[in-house]
Scaffold this motif. Structure first.
Motif: not given
Length: 162
Positions: A62-63, A114, A116-117
């Motif tokens: 994800e990241e 990702g 948003t992070e």
């Protein structure tokens, strides 16, 4: 984090042994803790019912946008971490993992991070990371002394003097 409840998390450090470097992520400005600071390669909370290693794989994907199922991920230790600010109290048991990246650093593209992070990803010499964490540099997420000692002792045993 608002309530200060104890919870479990994972930290995944990606290293490149050949160049004695580590992948760091710069946390997004939208994060509730440590926004805009350089941090562990990948990290996240373990959801109720999920396993530690499954969460570690999920967070790397994800990241950082890497296919983590194919990466050799090794559990190192569990750290206890506590910190608080005026608005946040964070109490975590952090399962720490290591992934040693093989091949050329250029083989690893972080073009699917990702957003948003994570706002940025960079390879940094392990010696510079150790220096910044030891001096509690304002641009880096702080790590407790015991965490730093364990982590860098493991890296020294694998890669020699850093």
């Amino acid at each position: 984090h608002r309530d200060g409840d104890w919870h479990r998390a994972v930290h995944v450090w990606l290293t490149h042994p050949e160049t004695k470097s580590v992948v760091l992520q710069k946390r997004s400005k939208y994060k509730d803790t440590n926004p805009n600071k350089w941090d562990v390669s990948s990290a996240g909370h373990i959801a109720h019912g999920d396993g530690s290693s499954d969460t570690a794989v999920k967070e790397v994907e994800e990241e950082l946008g890497l296919e983590a199922d194919d990466l050799p991920m090794e559990y190192l230790f569990t750290a206890v971490s506590q910190f608080s600010t005026d608005s946040v109290s964070c109490n975590e048991f952090q399962d720490v993992y290591l992934v040693e990246l093989l091949g050329e650093r250029s083989d690893y593209r972080f073009d699917r991070i990702g957003k948003t992070e994570v706002s940025d990803v960079s390879f940094v010499p392990i010696s510079l990371l150790r220096q910044r964490l030891d001096e509690a540099h304002v641009d880096f997420v702080a790590r407790p002394e015991q965490y730093r000692k364990q982590f860098f002792a493991i890296l020294r045993s694998r890669y020699g003097e850093l």
